[in-house]
Write an enzyme that holds these catalytic residues in place. Structure first.
Site, PDB file in Angstrom:
ATOM      1  N   CYS A  63       0.437  -1.308   0.273  1.00  0.00           N
ATOM      2  CA  CYS A  63      -0.018   0.561  -0.016  1.00  0.00           C
ATOM      3  C   CYS A  63       0.745   0.968   0.355  1.00  0.00           C
ATOM      4  O   CYS A  63       1.716   1.264   0.849  1.00  0.00           O
ATOM      5  CB  CYS A  63      -0.959   0.183   0.655  1.00  0.00           C
ATOM      6  N   TYR A 194      -5.230   4.786  -8.726  1.00  0.00           N
ATOM      7  CA  TYR A 194      -5.956   4.264  -8.785  1.00  0.00           C
ATOM      8  C   TYR A 194      -7.312   4.429  -9.846  1.00  0.00           C
ATOM      9  O   TYR A 194      -8.239   3.611  -9.636  1.00  0.00           O
ATOM     10  CB  TYR A 194      -6.076   4.030  -8.007  1.00  0.00           C
TER      11      TYR A 194
HETATM   12  N1  LIG Z   1      -6.831   8.041   2.967  1.00  0.00           N
HETATM   13  C1  LIG Z   1      -6.151   6.328   3.819  1.00  0.00           C
HETATM   14  C2  LIG Z   1      -5.949   5.961   2.348  1.00  0.00           C
HETATM   15  C3  LIG Z   1      -5.609   4.285   2.482  1.00  0.00           C
HETATM   16  C4  LIG Z   1      -5.951   3.260   1.975  1.00  0.00           C
HETATM   17  O1  LIG Z   1      -6.851   3.613   0.251  1.00  0.00           O
HETATM   18  N2  LIG Z   1      -5.845   2.059   1.633  1.00  0.00           N
HETATM   19  C5  LIG Z   1      -5.811   0.381   0.965  1.00  0.00           C
HETATM   20  C6  LIG Z   1      -4.897   0.498   0.471  1.00  0.00           C
HETATM   21  S1  LIG Z   1      -3.989   0.611  -0.457  1.00  0.00           S
HETATM   22  C7  LIG Z   1      -6.963  -0.064   2.205  1.00  0.00           C
HETATM   23  O2  LIG Z   1      -6.722  -0.594   3.070  1.00  0.00           O
HETATM   24  N3  LIG Z   1      -7.651  -0.652   1.701  1.00  0.00           N
HETATM   25  C8  LIG Z   1      -9.058  -2.071   1.923  1.00  0.00           C
HETATM   26  C9  LIG Z   1     -10.137  -1.694   1.652  1.00  0.00           C
HETATM   27  O3  LIG Z   1     -10.770  -0.757   1.065  1.00  0.00           O
HETATM   28  O4  LIG Z   1     -10.568  -2.417   2.578  1.00  0.00           O
HETATM   29  C10 LIG Z   1      -4.915   6.777   3.556  1.00  0.00           C
HETATM   30  O5  LIG Z   1      -4.023   7.429   2.612  1.00  0.00           O
HETATM   31  O6  LIG Z   1      -4.183   6.377   5.196  1.00  0.00           O
END
Ligand SMILES: N[C@@H](CCC(=O)N[C@@H](CS)C(=O)NCC(=O)O)C(=O)O
Length: 320
Positions: A63, A194
């Site tokens: 990530c 993305y």
């Molecule tokens: N706004 C968050 C975004 C974090 C994010 O989107 N993380 C993704 C991985 S790249 C995630 O954990 N996705 C799991 C999901 O959407 O269920 C940040 O920058 O901390």
């Protein structure tokens, strides 16, 4: 995702879409700040005083947002102050799974197997995606913050003298310029890839694709004009934000997200910049091509058979 604290079995990794079929990222739910004296930060509640060993970071090496926080932790010399668990690289039917090492650490894992249990330990009726990064407070047993932009800034100043390195990732005299460049890079590049990858219509994909390459071209020009970092001699949080996307570009985005007009290797200044940042002490240890490829290519909606490409071999991998 979690709905009123219960895991929704119909969880889909493709996130919300707008009317044009464009990708919409969820707003982070926990926004408290660790501060030197425990007072409240710019958002959220107070009570989270900087202390060695009190806070724990859950990250996925796939990530880019989580990797921002890992890099900031390394650059500030907070490795002995904030502990870390790296989740398994593949998203499961229940989201991020804690690694064996995290599970063995009963104190941080809270009896949880999946990251969503860390969320419901904080808020038993939480609704939303259980995303990484998560900054967890062992003392109050709750999530402090799950927004990487905030976590990077609290690592920069919130731990005061507990941070071994005095590098300033957000210097006051260029703070407005940093904010402006961050705000420019985020929609076009960090989230732009993305938007291309998760677009559900041609028009949304085409727009995102154009944005990504406009941004790469502009950053290439900027680095040709001045360097070695985006703001000259000083490495700032903007470099962290750019780097985490660039290092994933040829490994995952170019193929899986179809941002394939050019490979990053065909941009000389950006390639040299990527290697420069990678060689800053602490950064290389945050990069795992294996986790990045396995993680992205496990997104079933984009790659139903889950085949992980064997390549590419990239010049910067010799530095890992
Ligand atoms: N706004 C968050 C975004 C974090 C994010 O989107 N993380 C993704 C991985 S790249 C995630 O954990 N996705 C799991 C999901 O959407 O269920 C940040 O920058 O901390």
């Amino acid at each position: 995702m979690l709905v009123n604290g219960k895991w929704d079995a119909d969880w889909q990794p493709v996130q919300a879409t707008d009317k044009k079929g464009g990708f919409v990222r969820q707003i982070s739910g926990f926004r408290n700040w660790v501060t030197v004296d425990g007072s409240a930060g710019p958002t959220g509640e107070g009570g989270f005083q900087a202390e060695a060993g009190r806070y724990h970071l859950f990250v996925a090496l796939i990530c880019p947002w989580a990797s921002r926080t890992l890099i900031a932790r390394a650059l500030k010399g907070l490795e002995d102050v904030v502990t870390v668990s790296i989740v398994e690289p593949e998203l499961t039917r229940e989201g991020w799974k804690l690694s064996d090492a995290a599970l063995a650490d009963v104190e941080t894992a809270q009896g949880a197997t999946y990251l969503h249990q860390i969320y419901t330990a904080t808020d038993p009726v939480y609704t939303g995606r259980a995303t990484v990064p998560v900054l967890w407070d062992r003392k109050t047993r709750r999530i402090v913050n799950n927004e990487s932009a905030d976590i990077v800034r609290m690592f920069n100043t919130g731990f005061g003298a507990l941070a071994k390195n005095d590098i300033d990732l957000y210097p006051a005299d260029i703070a407005a310029d940093i904010d402006a460049l961050n705000d420019w890079i985020y929609p076009r590049l960090n989230n732009g890839v993305y938007c291309a990858g998760f677009a559900t219509t041609q028009v949304a994909y085409d727009e995102a694709f154009a944005d990504v390459f406009t941004a790469l071209d502009a950053l290439e020009d900027r680095l040709l004009g001045k360097g070695p970092f985006l703001f000259g001699d000083r490495l700032t949080e903007t470099d962290i934000r750019a780097f985490v996307t660039l290092v994933r570009f040829d490994l995952a985005y170019h193929g899986l997200f179809k941002t394939n007009k050019r490979a990053l290797t065909s941009y000389p200044a950006l390639s040299a910049y990527l290697e420069r940042v990678l060689q800053v002490p602490g950064v290389a240890a945050t990069v795992s091509p294996d986790h990045i490829k396995r993680g992205y290519y496990s997104i079933k909606a984009l790659n139903p058979n889950g085949i992980v490409p064997d390549g590419p071999d990239l010049p910067w991998m010799r530095l890992l």
